[in-house]
Motif scaffolding. Structure first.
Motif: not given
Lengths: 291, 752
Positions: A95, A99, A108-116, A136, A138-139, B276, B278, B299, B301-302, B308, B312, B315
């Protein structure tokens, strides 16, 4: 180039290749049969079987005749690329390795939302299944991540980890492009900048016509029967790899028949079962040869 | 007392499995600890995508000591027996045993004391066993390990009384550590106890309590919506799922292109929810969806979540573009097209029951026959008048139209993509068609029927209320029930793959709710006939025999399965009656009253198949028995029935010939028996006439007149008169009394 974030479609491929080469994978080339998914490359389907360790990564063009939209849909293609990675046995930190590969392509996983997100993978035509996720960002589904449990109806020991990156989708996301044909294919600063559309739009138009209007169902049905018979004959002769080629041909011919809408739901099941039987035969013979 | 903490740290557990896994973990641990002699107090569980765990606040440091007495041979028994006893009791010399005397003499007894095992040792033993056999819905192997778990299991943290317990499971780490949020705080944490564990994970961006995560999501989502004057479309199932997808919920409000709002709202909501995850957002002023959505990220995010939310939104646009592509393709033509009809002929409804189009034709034929019954209904005000229809024939024509259209949307692109929207897409497409082609009145009812004929979709779903929809839904469900009954695919206790219970309950709720007087056996026979006329003649052989309900109903051969139509209808009615029984019981009606009304009439053996009447009878009976007269009359009935039964047992009961001959009024001597006889002569015809008019309250009132004569009879008259003739005559009088009550219900089924 590997330190700079990718700027175009091919950069994504080159970055992934370099990254996974660094993880000890053999970088292979696409298989020269028409297939519906990168998993069907023998480097995955067959090598997942048997006890021998294996690590490989490759790009595989995938053909799904039914998904053709004559180049008019911004997301759907009947021919597209998958980047495929297989590690057998799966390392415990797969994993994290995965990543890290996303970070390499600029996510960047602290800027985007990465999900399993749960998604159990299954390919009934080759009798294969595994558990894992859609990944995913950001969806957006950017990869399929699977721990193979069975291939060709056989349990796999040890288990392989398989990653499939949907390259066009991933690149569209990374570059903020809404229409696949607008993706920069090569370096936008090249003396000859090319988009994905420059390379593939005409192909989508013509192949969609072929898939839906021009293919010859009668001929494809004959060819399917011939491919099936040949695969069986080759299996009996102990030639597993050529038999697998003919299994792939049969599978693609079925997809072409299906795209023409000439396969009724009941027949559909029977075609799938016939291809699965061939795939099982190949898998069984290959697994035996690996012991 | 010492505390136990266990955390199973793994790769992402599917959201839908987490809650159940907590329950299983609590149950399995509770059972195993109890079996080991440990009482667990304050057991709680927790889960998130990457961890499943449990904490027990109060667990003894060791299991209780066990002392056991083992009885041995007699004193002076042969040496062999003594040696065997020493071996089995674990003693080295017979001096260690005690001698106990009882009535039979002196025996050796060994007192074996076993010290309770240390709790840590017990946990060390049971934890791996529970993990190895954990009941995940689906589990997998990873790498070269033999362990199966839902996804790769990386570490087992186990602390008892602050000290690590080494849980050995092949290939799994046993560090007394955990790890925080995958991206925010991936470093290791060494907790001291449960409180420290929860607090330090919170500091590492992980909330282990799913209820807390749910509360945060709901609160933040409502607040974000309220700040824009909007409101959240709440969704309990989605909330549960989303809380299982994040360890650190961060709620964001996204925007979508308002141009998508011209898509049907159901398509938008479904795209958001299923694909999604949502939440949809509503504009309370405009009473429709707002061009926004709520997404829950994992998360902080910064950039505050801008990327994000924007990602979304893109998408979602792509998804809705797809949906629009399908919707636009579908709306190019009217709902009914020949091409769609041909496709419906290709879709198998059930292998033995023909195509979906075949079903449409049967439903249409049946609906044509049921529609006049629905039209004739002018019952309770809950059922609206038949709407825009001037005549019965206009109403029937609309029902037939709705029947023809109701399955058309199954072959649309939109339903192909969103199967949950069957019915709704048909309604929307038909409404569009009407827009282009006024007038609308009748058409709107037809459109509603297309959507509503699938209802009720569950016990909490509404039933169709518009008469067109009711007629169509009844026909559709009866056709389904009769069809599956015909091929013997009835629901069993554990399995009901075709949702036949739901269909039957739907029929019951529609009939009873709207007070529709549908003689069910006749309707079921009509449904059977529709099978004969439409499908069976073309696909299978059938035999038509003149039956009690007209031609075409006696014996039918469906795919070589012969069945008696009579038998089928009887069995199906019993199934429908059972659904009504369940429903009445759920509404708090006494089950014995329900049984009393459902029982075949004890005299005529007839079974009521009019659900509306059945409900009225149950209600009248319930009201009557609550009165003093009713309660006393029931007591009288019981007494009469007991006497009759007791005499029968003694072999001195009434013979059939006695009953046929009837009682002899001349033999009535005592005033009390004469009075009862006269009261019966008055009450019985009155009760029967009231039942005939379905005035069950009046029937009960007529019977209540029997109360004092019955009481007086039992007070003053000796049934067992010495003269056989008189005794028999008195029994006949009681039997007549019993019969009188049977006119309204089988009182023998009533308790009390």
């Amino acid at each position: 180039m590997s330190d700079k974030p990718p700027r175009c479609f091919q950069d994504v491929i080159l970055t992934l290749q370099a990254y996974w080469a660094g993880q000890g994978c053999a970088i292979l080339q696409p298989y020269d049969e028409q297939v519906g998914a990168g998993t069907l490359h023998p480097a995955t389907t067959l090598r997942a079987l048997g006890p021998k360790p294996w690590r490989a990564a490759y790009v595989q063009p995938s053909r799904r005749p039914k998904d053709g939209r004559y180049g008019e849909n911004p997301n759907r293609l009947q021919h597209y690329y998958q980047f495929q990675v297989i590690l057998k046995p799966n390392p415990p930190d797969l994993q994290q390795l995965y990543l890290n590969s996303l970070v390499r392509i600029g996510i960047d996983p602290l800027l985007h939302d990465i999900r399993f997100v749960e998604d159990d993978w299954e390919n009934p035509t080759v009798g294969a299944w595994g558990l894992g996720w859609e990944v995913w960002c950001d969806g957006m589904e950017v990869s399929q991540y699977t721990y193979f449990q069975q291939v060709g109806g056989l349990d796999v020991r040890p288990v392989s980890g398989e990653l499939t990156y949907g390259l066009e989708r991933l690149a569209m996301y990374v570059f903020g492009v809404d229409r696949v044909f607008d993706l920069p294919f090569n370096d936008p600063d090249s003396p000859c900048p090319l988009t994905y559309g420059d390379v593939f739009l005409e192909n989508e138009r013509q192949q969609s016509r072929f898939n839906f209007e021009l293919s010859d169902p009668d001929m494809n049905l004959r060819w399917f029967n011939d491919a099936e018979a040949t695969a069986k004959r080759l299996l009996e002769a102990g030639a597993v790899l050529p038999a697998f080629d003919y299994t792939l041909k049969a599978s693609h011919l079925f997809n072409l028949l299906d795209a023409r809408g000439v396969v009724s739901p009941t027949e559909r099941q029977s075609f799938i079962a016939r291809v699965r039987d061939l795939a099982k035969g190949c898998a069984g013979a290959w697994a035996e040869s690996q012991q | 007392m010492p505390q136990l903490l266990l955390e199973l740290f793994s790769e992402e557990i599917p959201a839908r499995m987490q809650k159940r896994a907590e329950e299983d973990l609590a149950r399995l641990f509770g059972e195993r600890l109890k079996a080991a002699g440990l009482e667990a107090k304050g057991l709680r569980t927790f889960s998130s995508p990457r961890r499943l765990g449990l904490a027990i606040d109060d667990l003894p440091a060791k299991a209780a000591d066990v002392s056991e007495e083992k009885k041995g041979p007699r004193v002076g028994a042969p040496e062999q027996a003594v040696q065997g006893f020493l071996k089995s009791a674990g003693l080295s010399s017979i001096d260690q045993a005690q001698i106990v005397e009882d009535k039979k003499g002196a025996f050796y007894v060994a007192r074996i004391g076993r010290a309770g095992r240390a709790t840590a040792a017990i946990v060390q033993e049971i934890a791996p066993e529970i993990v190895r056999a954990f009941p995940w819905p689906k589990s997998m192997r990873s790498g070269a390990s033999d362990l199966t778990w839902v996804r790769p299991l990386h570490n087992v943290l186990c602390l008892f009384d602050g000290a690590p317990v080494k849980i050995e499971i092949d290939g799994v780490g046993v560090k007394p550590e955990t790890w925080g949020h995958r991206f925010h705080a991936p470093g290791p944490i060494k907790p001291k106890d449960f409180a420290d564990y929860a607090a330090r994970l919170r500091g590492a961006n992980v909330l282990i309590d799913r209820e807390e995560r749910k509360a945060i999501i709901l609160e933040q989502a409502r607040a974000l919506c309220a700040a824009k004057g909007l409101e959240l479309v709440e969704d309990v199932g989605l909330l549960e799922e989303v809380a299982g997808l994040v360890e650190w919920p961060v709620v964001l409000l996204g925007e979508m292109d308002p141009a998508f709002l011209d898509l049907p709202g159901e398509v938008i909501r479904l795209s958001m929810r299923t694909h999604q995850k949502y939440f949809a957002v509503r504009d309370p002023k405009a009473q429709k969806l707002a061009p926004h959505f709520i997404v829950v990220a994992n998360v902080e995010a910064k950039d505050g979540g801008k990327a994000i939310a924007a990602g979304n939104a893109r998408v979602l646009s792509a998804r809705l573009n797809d949906a629009r592509f399908f919707w636009d393709a579908d709306r190019k033509t009217p709902l009914y097209t020949e091409a769609r009809r041909e496709k419906l002929k290709q879709i198998v409804f059930h292998q033995k029951l023909g195509s979906v189009w075949g079903k449409v034709e049967r439903v249409k034929a049946l609906a044509r026959e049921l529609a006049p019954v629905v039209w004739a209904q002018h019952g309770p005000p809950a059922f609206p008048p038949a709407g825009a229809f001037a005549t019965e024939s206009a109403f029937v024509a609309a029902v037939e139209r709705a029947a023809e259209l109701c399955k058309m949307d199954l072959v649309t692109e939109t339903v192909g993509e969103f199967p949950e929207l069957q019915g709704q897409v048909g309604r929307q497409l038909y409404l569009l068609e009407l827009n282009a082609e006024p007038p609308r009145g009748e058409g709107e009812q037809v459109a509603q029927a297309i959507e509503d004929h699938y209802r009720p979709l569950g016990p909490n779903d509404r039933v169709p209320s518009d008469p067109v929809a009711v007629a169509l839904a009844l026909a559709d469900k009866l056709d389904t029930l009769v069809g599956f009954w015909a091929i013997d695919e009835k629901p069993t206790g554990s399995s009901d793959p075709y949702a036949l219970r739901r269909a039957a309950l739907g029929v019951v709720r529609m009939l009873v709710g709207a007070g529709i007087r549908l003689p069910l056996s006749e309707s079921a026979f009509r449904a059977v006939r529709a099978f004969v006329n439409v499908v069976m003649t073309t696909t299978t052989t059938h035999e038509t025999v003149e039956g009690p309900h007209g031609p075409g109903t006696a014996t039918i051969t469906v795919s070589r399965t012969a069945f008696e139509a009579e038998e089928l209808v009887r069995d199906l009615l019993a199934f429908l009656a059972d659904r009504l029984k369940v429903q009445l019981r759920d509404q708090g009606k006494r089950h014995d009253l329900v049984d009393a009304v459902f029982a075949p009439n004890p005299v005529t053996k007839e079974v009521d198949d009019d659900l509306v009447r059945i409900v009225a009878r149950v209600e009248a009976l319930d009201a009557f028995l609550k009165t003093e007269d009713g309660a006393n009359l029931l007591a009288g009935y019981k007494r009469a029935a007991n006497i009759l039964a007791a005499e029968e047992k003694k072999g001195k009961g009434l013979a059939a010939a006695d009953i046929a001959a009837g009682l002899d009024a001349k033999l009535l001597a005592e005033p009390a028996e004469k009075a009862l006889y006269e009261a019966l002569e008055k009450a019985l015809p009155a009760a029967r006439a009231a039942v005939e008019k379905e005035d069950f309250a009046a029937a009960m009132k007529a019977l209540s007149g029997l109360r004092s004569p019955v009481d007086a009879f039992f007070d003053k008259v000796l049934v067992n008169a010495p003269e056989e003739e008189i005794r028999r005559n008195r029994l006949l009088l009681l039997s007549r009394f019993r019969e009188a009550l049977s006119a309204v219900a089988d009182f023998s089924k009533i308790e009390g």
